[in-house]
Write a protein that holds these residues in place. Structure first.
Motif, PDB file in Angstrom:
ATOM      1  N   VAL A 102       0.845  -1.200   0.000  1.00 52.55           N
ATOM      2  CA  VAL A 102       0.000   0.000   0.000  1.00 52.55           C
ATOM      3  C   VAL A 102       0.881   1.250   0.000  1.00 52.55           C
ATOM      4  O   VAL A 102       0.614   2.213  -0.728  1.00 52.55           O
ATOM      5  CB  VAL A 102      -0.945   0.008   1.220  1.00 52.55           C
ATOM      6  N   PHE A 103       1.942   1.238   0.809  1.00 56.08           N
ATOM      7  CA  PHE A 103       2.876   2.362   0.824  1.00 56.08           C
ATOM      8  C   PHE A 103       3.457   2.600  -0.568  1.00 56.08           C
ATOM      9  O   PHE A 103       3.612   3.738  -1.017  1.00 56.08           O
ATOM     10  CB  PHE A 103       4.014   2.102   1.815  1.00 56.08           C
ATOM     11  N   ALA A 115       6.892   0.139   9.686  1.00 56.48           N
ATOM     12  CA  ALA A 115       6.938   1.585   9.463  1.00 56.48           C
ATOM     13  C   ALA A 115       8.122   1.984   8.584  1.00 56.48           C
ATOM     14  O   ALA A 115       7.954   2.707   7.593  1.00 56.48           O
ATOM     15  CB  ALA A 115       7.013   2.313  10.802  1.00 56.48           C
ATOM     16  N   LEU A 116       9.319   1.509   8.942  1.00 59.45           N
ATOM     17  CA  LEU A 116      10.509   1.913   8.190  1.00 59.45           C
ATOM     18  C   LEU A 116      10.499   1.355   6.771  1.00 59.45           C
ATOM     19  O   LEU A 116      10.813   2.073   5.808  1.00 59.45           O
ATOM     20  CB  LEU A 116      11.773   1.477   8.937  1.00 59.45           C
ATOM     21  N   VAL A 117      10.142   0.084   6.635  1.00 52.45           N
ATOM     22  CA  VAL A 117      10.064  -0.498   5.286  1.00 52.45           C
ATOM     23  C   VAL A 117       8.914   0.140   4.508  1.00 52.45           C
ATOM     24  O   VAL A 117       8.988   0.297   3.293  1.00 52.45           O
ATOM     25  CB  VAL A 117       9.905  -2.029   5.360  1.00 52.45           C
ATOM     26  N   GLY A 118       7.850   0.541   5.218  1.00 49.64           N
ATOM     27  CA  GLY A 118       6.735   1.201   4.563  1.00 49.64           C
ATOM     28  C   GLY A 118       7.160   2.495   3.885  1.00 49.64           C
ATOM     29  O   GLY A 118       6.848   2.731   2.713  1.00 49.64           O
ATOM     30  N   PHE A 119       7.898   3.348   4.599  1.00 57.29           N
ATOM     31  CA  PHE A 119       8.352   4.606   4.006  1.00 57.29           C
ATOM     32  C   PHE A 119       9.443   4.368   2.968  1.00 57.29           C
ATOM     33  O   PHE A 119       9.555   5.117   1.983  1.00 57.29           O
ATOM     34  CB  PHE A 119       8.831   5.560   5.096  1.00 57.29           C
ATOM     35  N   VAL A 157      19.294   3.563   6.777  1.00 57.29           N
ATOM     36  CA  VAL A 157      20.210   3.744   7.910  1.00 57.29           C
ATOM     37  C   VAL A 157      19.487   3.451   9.220  1.00 57.29           C
ATOM     38  O   VAL A 157      20.054   2.821  10.134  1.00 57.29           O
ATOM     39  CB  VAL A 157      20.791   5.175   7.908  1.00 57.29           C
ATOM     40  N   ALA A 158      18.238   3.875   9.335  1.00 59.55           N
ATOM     41  CA  ALA A 158      17.458   3.606  10.551  1.00 59.55           C
ATOM     42  C   ALA A 158      17.247   2.102  10.735  1.00 59.55           C
ATOM     43  O   ALA A 158      17.313   1.591  11.869  1.00 59.55           O
ATOM     44  CB  ALA A 158      16.117   4.332  10.473  1.00 59.55           C
TER      45      ALA A 158
END
Length: 397
Positions: free
Chosen positions: A258-259, A310-314, A292-293
């Motif tokens: 979806v992202f 969240a991180l993989v989503g963005f 990096v995060a």
């Protein structure tokens, strides 16, 4: 071309493009079942993903010159037939080696869809609308990566992993019918295009000499490497490391998709105000920060399901912003050898995906570290490539 004809073409090409995500994403949830049935490890099953990437890479180099020489439609129909037969073959394998081999031939046939739909877009739409059209196509085909893992998880639980390949065969046959009845030929035969190996290699070489093409092809290749690094490692990270079920994995993976779709549609809006190059550059910057995060979370042992999603989503949102622009910028200079140009770009993309997937398998250490390091590394390589591309003016060929 009327608006209705334009919508029909985009919908049809979006369905054609959906074969790729279905082929990779739908059987991800089946990795544990396949491994148990064939009595091998999940890492060995993952090589069937790598062989698919290799087949996509080589298949595009074969199919690009074919559609330049014989037109778009007939070669497309023939290769969709190859894909369908290979999918049926996957339902009958008794060894992981057989699955790896048939996935390779499945990719040879499926790669034609990737080459043909980009070439057709270049045939029928003006150069300044390419990125917008590719983003719209992503919206159409974006349903595939969203529902494929969920459908795959349901099929595995209800009917077993072999049924997944029956579904893929059925979908390909349906798309074949759509192509046959609804798609008009966008470019006829060109007898000036030679299929002799020496001539084909000369065409590829001339395309690679275009500095703009090379820079943005590297951007697109790193984008694809990032996507498929995550795809090929997600089953292990989510289901084994983080302990989610097959069906839950499908829903989580769909959320990441979806992202990706949101990013592609955000790209359409941004293109009203900024150039394709600017949008892709800032997408890569955000993607690098997310990478990096992810590395920091893994090293500090702070990786959890919400953080990963969240991180993989963005990161995925940026993939949706980068991909369409990289393709448009790479193929914009070409009018004659469009099929070969799209094939060469697609081959680089899938080759990068295959290498990234194989690298993660080779450095497998029972953690998410190989996945997040590769995802971060390819984002930084993409940044270097787009920086180099900003100093190159496109040369029309």
């Amino acid at each position: 071309m009327t608006k209705k004809q334009e919508r029909t073409i985009i919908l049809l090409l979006g369905a054609l493009q959906g074969i790729g995500p279905f082929s990779t994403d739908m059987y991800l949830a089946a990795f544990p079942s396949i491994a148990a049935d064939l009595k091998v490890s999940i890492a060995q099953v993952a090589y069937s993903m790598s062989s698919y990437f290799v087949g996509i890479c080589l298949g595009q180099l074969l199919n690009g010159p074919l559609i330049d020489r014989f037109g778009r439609k007939v070669p497309l129909l023939l290769m969709l037939g190859v894909y369908t037969l290979a999918s049926v073959g996957c339902t009958m394998v008794t060894s992981v080696e057989g699955l790896i081999m048939l996935r390779f031939f499945q990719a040879i046939g499926g790669s034609m869809g990737m080459v043909a739909n980009r070439a057709i877009v270049r045939d029928v739409f003006p150069a300044d609308r390419l990125a917008h059209v590719f983003s719209t196509m992503t919206l159409v085909m974006g349903v595939a990566p969203i529902i494929a893992p969920t459908v795959g998880g349901f099929v595995v639980v209800s009917f077993g992993w072999r049924a997944i390949f029956w579904v893929l065969a059925g979908f390909a046959f349906f798309v074949t019918l759509l192509v046959y009845f609804l798609l008009s030929e966008s470019k006829g035969k060109d007898r000036s295009i030679s299929l002799k190996p020496q001539a084909v290699m000369a065409d590829f070489y001339s395309i690679l000499r275009n500095p703009s093409f090379l820079a943005y092809t590297i951007v697109g290749a790193m984008n694809t490497a990032g996507i498929f690094t995550f795809i090929s490692n997600a089953p292990f990270v989510y289901m084994e490391l983080l302990g989610v079920s097959e069906q839950t994995f499908g829903w989580i993976f769909g959320l990441n998709a979806v992202f990706f779709v949101v990013g592609s549609q955000l790209n359409r809006w941004l293109l009203k105000y900024y150039s394709s190059q600017t949008v892709a550059l800032y997408g890569l910057l955000v993607q690098a920060v997310m990478g990096v995060a992810l590395v920091a979370c893994v090293i500090l042992n702070q990786l959890s399901i919400p953080i990963l999603v969240a991180l993989v989503g963005f990161y995925s949102l940026c993939l949706g912003m980068i991909g369409a622009n990289a393709i448009a910028l790479a193929i914009r200079p070409f009018t004659k050898n469009t099929g070969s140009a799209t094939a060469l770009m697609g081959s680089f993309q899938m080759g990068a995906g295959a290498v990234a997937s194989a690298v993660c398998s080779y450095f497998y250490d029972g953690t998410a570290k190989p996945m997040v390091i590769v995802m971060t590394g390819v984002a930084f390589i993409g940044l270097l490539a787009i920086w180099a591309g900003s100093y190159r003016k496109p040369v029309t060929a």
